[in-house]
Enzyme design. Structure first.
Site, PDB file in Angstrom:
ATOM      1  N   GLY A 287       4.674  -0.637  -3.937  1.00 53.25           N
ATOM      2  CA  GLY A 287       3.641  -0.029  -3.125  1.00 53.25           C
ATOM      3  C   GLY A 287       2.794   0.926  -3.932  1.00 53.25           C
ATOM      4  O   GLY A 287       2.755   0.867  -5.162  1.00 53.25           O
ATOM      5  N   HIS A 288       2.124   1.835  -3.225  1.00 55.77           N
ATOM      6  CA  HIS A 288       1.235   2.789  -3.866  1.00 55.77           C
ATOM      7  C   HIS A 288       1.787   4.210  -3.835  1.00 55.77           C
ATOM      8  O   HIS A 288       1.054   5.163  -4.083  1.00 55.77           O
ATOM      9  CB  HIS A 288      -0.145   2.758  -3.193  1.00 55.77           C
ATOM     10  CG  HIS A 288      -0.867   1.460  -3.348  1.00 55.77           C
ATOM     11  ND1 HIS A 288      -2.117   1.225  -2.800  1.00 55.77           N
ATOM     12  CD2 HIS A 288      -0.525   0.311  -3.988  1.00 55.77           C
ATOM     13  CE1 HIS A 288      -2.507  -0.002  -3.093  1.00 55.77           C
ATOM     14  NE2 HIS A 288      -1.551  -0.581  -3.807  1.00 55.77           N
ATOM     15  N   GLY A 289       3.066   4.352  -3.501  1.00 54.19           N
ATOM     16  CA  GLY A 289       3.698   5.656  -3.535  1.00 54.19           C
ATOM     17  C   GLY A 289       3.573   6.404  -2.225  1.00 54.19           C
ATOM     18  O   GLY A 289       3.314   5.832  -1.168  1.00 54.19           O
TER      19      GLY A 289
ATOM     20  N   ASP B 272       0.865  -1.181   0.000  1.00 49.23           N
ATOM     21  CA  ASP B 272       0.000   0.000   0.000  1.00 49.23           C
ATOM     22  C   ASP B 272       0.900   1.229   0.000  1.00 49.23           C
ATOM     23  O   ASP B 272       2.034   1.152  -0.466  1.00 49.23           O
ATOM     24  CB  ASP B 272      -0.942  -0.021   1.210  1.00 49.23           C
ATOM     25  CG  ASP B 272      -2.278   0.654   0.928  1.00 49.23           C
ATOM     26  OD1 ASP B 272      -2.264   1.873   0.665  1.00 49.23           O
ATOM     27  OD2 ASP B 272      -3.327  -0.012   0.968  1.00 49.23           O
TER      28      ASP B 272
END
Length: 400
Positions: free
Chosen positions: A245-247, A223
């Site tokens: 991940g999602h940054g 995430d």
């Protein structure tokens, strides 16, 4: 031996770990003195809790020592205030494994929770292993808004003057590290890892905290590497390596009533690779309250094969569908993207999708240079309901 000499020797042995420097005692409390088994199979929670109570009530410069070894522990509450300690350090050198029976954890709690302590230092190079793979199948948050939250590995609540350095967090059941109502928090030299497909394993989540510095760390999760939630101010994030991940994200914002504003965020000198997003601001549509996110700066960010390098999404919905089409009530303004470079996996390298009810104001893009990884065509920008200003190099070209 006389009774007096025996008592003298016993007293000396009891205080053998206490040294005196400039009139302030230095005390070491070793968890091994409280009956830990340290075999990785027997639950050592009671011994750890007893060691904490001893450290928290001691006077002077206190160190809680967790020596090398493998310790299995369930939920721990390391709570203050520890008013008699001049300084309090947890020297974490061991390998801590979380118990896997979820019935032993409170809803939305932490595996290890630090609360209401002033001046805590956590260091030592040790490892916190949340044993997430055994819990992730029970996480229904990606598909349900009313899900049961799994425990965060390290949760800091109401803390002041906290430093964490040189520790590793592996495979958290939910978030790795969460800060709630913390002030003057510093974290560096952290290593945070979970597989890219692990659900809701945010690296560091911030909420209602101020004067926070996160730097010099490596984060790869399933995430957000770092998520900045509502109510945060004066947050500085530098020299973070993020991926997978999602940054690095602001939000999500606007989900609950009476959320506080986000004001004063700097993200600088970071490297983001192989993530689904790069630098992102996300707010829910149809916000039940009114809040704002202002004075946000992303500067000197290197992207490598990132799917959505720059993105503002004010209709955030992580579920298959969301019922409302009403615009987000979160006001975004004074947002800076400066010296953002690298490669994008998607054709839309810059996406600025703002609320039609409260369009974004004063969004600046300066020296943005993002190429497609394929190199076969040029990337593009998409914009809605935004007042954007462009300075210097712009690749992709600005929105028409």
């Amino acid at each position: 031996m006389s009774r007096g000499n025996f008592l003298h020797i016993l007293s000396y042995a009891f205080f053998a770990s206490t040294l005196f420097t400039h009139g302030i005692s230095k005390i070491t409390v070793n968890v091994r003195s409280f009956g830990v088994r340290a075999n990785g199979r027997t639950d050592d929670s009671r011994a750890f809790q007893a060691a904490w109570e001893k450290a928290c009530t001691s006077v002077g410069n206190v160190t809680l020592l967790i020596p090398k070894g493998i310790y299995l522990v369930g939920p721990l509450k390391f709570r203050g205030p520890c008013t008699d300690a001049s300084s309090l350090t947890i020297l974490m050198k061991g390998y801590l494994k979380a118990t896997t029976d979820l019935s032993g954890y409170e809803h939305g709690s932490g595996w290890i929770e630090f609360a209401w302590i002033d001046g805590l230092t956590l260091r030592g190079g040790g490892i916190f292993d949340g044993q997430g793979p055994k819990a992730w199948p029970y996480n229904n948050c990606p598909t349900s808004s009313n899900c049961d939250l799994l425990p965060t590995s390290l949760k800091f609540v109401g803390m002041n003057r906290t430093t964490i350095h040189g520790i590793t967090s592996l495979n958290s059941k939910f978030f790795h590290i969460a800060l709630v109502h913390c002030t003057n928090f510093k974290g560096n030299g952290l290593q945070i890892y979970a597989p890219g497909d692990s659900p809701n394993t945010d690296g560091i989540h911030l909420e209602r905290s101020s004067n926070v510095r996160l730097y010099g760390s490596k984060i790869g999760t399933g995430d957000d590497c770092i998520s900045v939630g509502p109510g945060n101010s004066q947050i500085t994030i530098t020299n973070i390596t993020c991926g997978p991940g999602h940054g690095i994200s602001v939000g999500s914002l606007g989900k609950y009533p009476n959320e506080q504003d986000v004001n004063g965020l700097i993200v600088r000198n970071c490297t983001i690779f192989g993530t689904s997003n790069g630098i992102r601001i996300k707010t829910w549509a149809d916000s039940p309250g009114r809040s704002a996110a202002t004075n946000i700066s992303f500067e000197n960010i290197q992207m490598n094969r990132v799917k959505n390098p720059i993105i503002i999404n004010q209709a955030y919905c992580p579920f298959e569908s969301c019922s409302s089409e009403a615009p987000s009530g979160v006001r975004l303004s004074d947002i800076y993207f400066k010296n953002i470079r690298g490669t994008s996996l998607s054709e839309v390298a810059v996406s600025l999708f703002c609320s039609k009810g409260f369009p974004c104001k004063n969004v600046f893009l300066q020296n943005v240079h993002l190429n497609l990884t394929t190199g076969e065509r040029l990337p593009v920008s998409t914009c809605e309901n935004v007042e954007a200003r462009y300075i210097g190099t712009q690749m992709p070209p600005p929105c028409p």
